[in-house]
Design a protein around this motif. Sequence first.
Motif, PDB file in Angstrom:
ATOM      1  N   ILE A 135       0.825  -1.202   0.000  1.00 15.61           N
ATOM      2  CA  ILE A 135       0.000   0.000   0.000  1.00 15.61           C
ATOM      3  C   ILE A 135       0.863   1.258   0.000  1.00 15.61           C
ATOM      4  N   SER A 136       2.022   1.175   0.664  1.00 11.62           N
ATOM      5  CA  SER A 136       2.901   2.339   0.788  1.00 11.62           C
ATOM      6  C   SER A 136       4.328   1.979   0.377  1.00 11.62           C
ATOM      7  N   VAL A 137       4.909   2.802  -0.502  1.00  9.09           N
ATOM      8  CA  VAL A 137       6.284   2.583  -0.958  1.00  9.09           C
ATOM      9  C   VAL A 137       7.048   3.905  -0.896  1.00  9.09           C
ATOM     10  N   THR A 138       8.209   3.860  -0.258  1.00  4.82           N
ATOM     11  CA  THR A 138       9.117   5.007  -0.246  1.00  4.82           C
ATOM     12  C   THR A 138      10.364   4.627  -1.031  1.00  4.82           C
ATOM     13  N   ILE A 139      10.695   5.425  -2.032  1.00 11.95           N
ATOM     14  CA  ILE A 139      11.853   5.151  -2.881  1.00 11.95           C
ATOM     15  C   ILE A 139      12.959   6.142  -2.538  1.00 11.95           C
ATOM     16  N   ASP A 140      14.095   5.611  -2.154  1.00 15.97           N
ATOM     17  CA  ASP A 140      15.228   6.447  -1.780  1.00 15.97           C
ATOM     18  C   ASP A 140      16.372   6.233  -2.771  1.00 15.97           C
ATOM     19  N   ARG A 141      16.689   7.274  -3.529  1.00 16.85           N
ATOM     20  CA  ARG A 141      17.782   7.249  -4.504  1.00 16.85           C
ATOM     21  C   ARG A 141      17.515   6.271  -5.656  1.00 16.85           C
ATOM     22  N   CYS A 142      16.904   6.786  -6.688  1.00 16.01           N
ATOM     23  CA  CYS A 142      16.607   5.975  -7.870  1.00 16.01           C
ATOM     24  C   CYS A 142      16.913   6.781  -9.128  1.00 16.01           C
ATOM     25  N   CYS A 143      17.605   6.162 -10.074  1.00 17.45           N
ATOM     26  CA  CYS A 143      17.951   6.829 -11.333  1.00 17.45           C
ATOM     27  C   CYS A 143      17.528   6.006 -12.544  1.00 17.45           C
ATOM     28  N   ASP A 144      16.815   4.919 -12.308  1.00 20.20           N
ATOM     29  CA  ASP A 144      16.463   3.989 -13.375  1.00 20.20           C
ATOM     30  C   ASP A 144      14.987   4.127 -13.743  1.00 20.20           C
TER      31      ASP A 144
ATOM     32  N   LYS B 277      -0.957  -2.896  -7.632  1.00 23.64           N
ATOM     33  CA  LYS B 277      -2.319  -2.430  -7.894  1.00 23.64           C
ATOM     34  C   LYS B 277      -2.975  -1.772  -6.684  1.00 23.64           C
ATOM     35  N   ASN B 278      -2.496  -2.085  -5.475  1.00 25.99           N
ATOM     36  CA  ASN B 278      -3.089  -1.521  -4.260  1.00 25.99           C
ATOM     37  C   ASN B 278      -2.312  -0.321  -3.719  1.00 25.99           C
ATOM     38  N   LEU B 279      -1.314   0.128  -4.464  1.00 26.37           N
ATOM     39  CA  LEU B 279      -0.455   1.213  -3.990  1.00 26.37           C
ATOM     40  C   LEU B 279      -1.244   2.512  -3.827  1.00 26.37           C
ATOM     41  N   LYS B 280      -1.228   3.048  -2.601  1.00 23.87           N
ATOM     42  CA  LYS B 280      -1.945   4.289  -2.294  1.00 23.87           C
ATOM     43  C   LYS B 280      -1.000   5.431  -1.935  1.00 23.87           C
ATOM     44  N   ARG B 281       0.126   5.084  -1.338  1.00 18.82           N
ATOM     45  CA  ARG B 281       1.069   6.107  -0.869  1.00 18.82           C
ATOM     46  C   ARG B 281       2.430   5.899  -1.531  1.00 18.82           C
ATOM     47  N   LEU B 282       2.912   6.930  -2.193  1.00 18.01           N
ATOM     48  CA  LEU B 282       4.213   6.863  -2.856  1.00 18.01           C
ATOM     49  C   LEU B 282       5.034   8.087  -2.485  1.00 18.01           C
ATOM     50  N   PHE B 283       6.243   7.832  -1.975  1.00 15.63           N
ATOM     51  CA  PHE B 283       7.147   8.919  -1.595  1.00 15.63           C
ATOM     52  C   PHE B 283       8.498   8.675  -2.276  1.00 15.63           C
ATOM     53  N   ILE B 284       8.951   9.650  -3.028  1.00 12.78           N
ATOM     54  CA  ILE B 284      10.201   9.521  -3.778  1.00 12.78           C
ATOM     55  C   ILE B 284      11.154  10.633  -3.361  1.00 12.78           C
ATOM     56  N   ARG B 285      12.372  10.258  -3.001  1.00 15.66           N
ATOM     57  CA  ARG B 285      13.357  11.258  -2.611  1.00 15.66           C
ATOM     58  C   ARG B 285      14.706  10.950  -3.263  1.00 15.66           C
ATOM     59  N   GLN B 286      15.404  12.013  -3.600  1.00 17.06           N
ATOM     60  CA  GLN B 286      16.711  11.914  -4.253  1.00 17.06           C
ATOM     61  C   GLN B 286      16.638  11.059  -5.520  1.00 17.06           C
ATOM     62  N   CYS B 287      15.784  11.477  -6.418  1.00 14.29           N
ATOM     63  CA  CYS B 287      15.597  10.745  -7.675  1.00 14.29           C
ATOM     64  C   CYS B 287      16.140  11.572  -8.838  1.00 14.29           C
ATOM     65  N   ARG B 288      16.917  10.929  -9.694  1.00 15.48           N
ATOM     66  CA  ARG B 288      17.470  11.588 -10.882  1.00 15.48           C
ATOM     67  C   ARG B 288      17.016  10.832 -12.130  1.00 15.48           C
TER      68      ARG B 288
END
Length: 218
Positions: free
Chosen positions: A93-102, A113-124
């Motif tokens: 339901i909740s995914v936090t992505i830390d440092r992604c460039c892909d 399909k059930n993802l409600k919360r998405l937090f992305i930080r330090q993404c290039r």
Amino acid sequence: MAAFGLPEELWIHVFKFLSSNDKLNIRASCRFFKRLIDHPGMWKNSTVSLKKNSAYNSHFWRTLSIRRINSVVVVKANVKEWKQLASRLPWLISVTIDRCCDAKALETLSNFKNLKRLFIRQCRCPKLASSISLLHQLSHLGLCQVRCAPCSDIINAVTQLTNLTSFCYHESSKPIPKADLHSILRCLPNLKNLLHPEICHLRKVLVKSFLKKERKDQ
């Protein structure tokens, strides 16, 4: 089944007040408590940090599956690791992505399909916006220090997420123009929380103005 004259439901309720370390210690004491500690109700509000998926064995993933972990923080994962995560924990339901460039790694988010919360930080990732625009089920979105992705593309993607109730955007080098902020408010009827540096500054100004007026009235 009951232990020491107490029903399972009561044990589970008591265990919820324990720290993670205490839970693990009790889990190791006997099979009965191991099963109770792994009950999904014990881990409903827990978040697991994943730093290198390939380092985890099948027993680890099976434990997360039994506990129905629905919130994770993923650090520097590649496409293969994201696909593995989607196959192991598709109900997230909740995914936090830390440092992604892909960009291809971000595209795998559509598998949740059930993802409600998405937090992305330090993404290039220049194609960040196109990946976000596919997640129409999102209710919460947070973007912090996202670079290489044009601000205009991000705004266009966000305005398509009509189920959003909360949006946080913080990028000091590319602040959202006021006209685009108005566009977000106009296109997202369910939005209740909008966090942005300019709005925070405006809030401080209004509070100071209100307090100053209150002092004069007194």
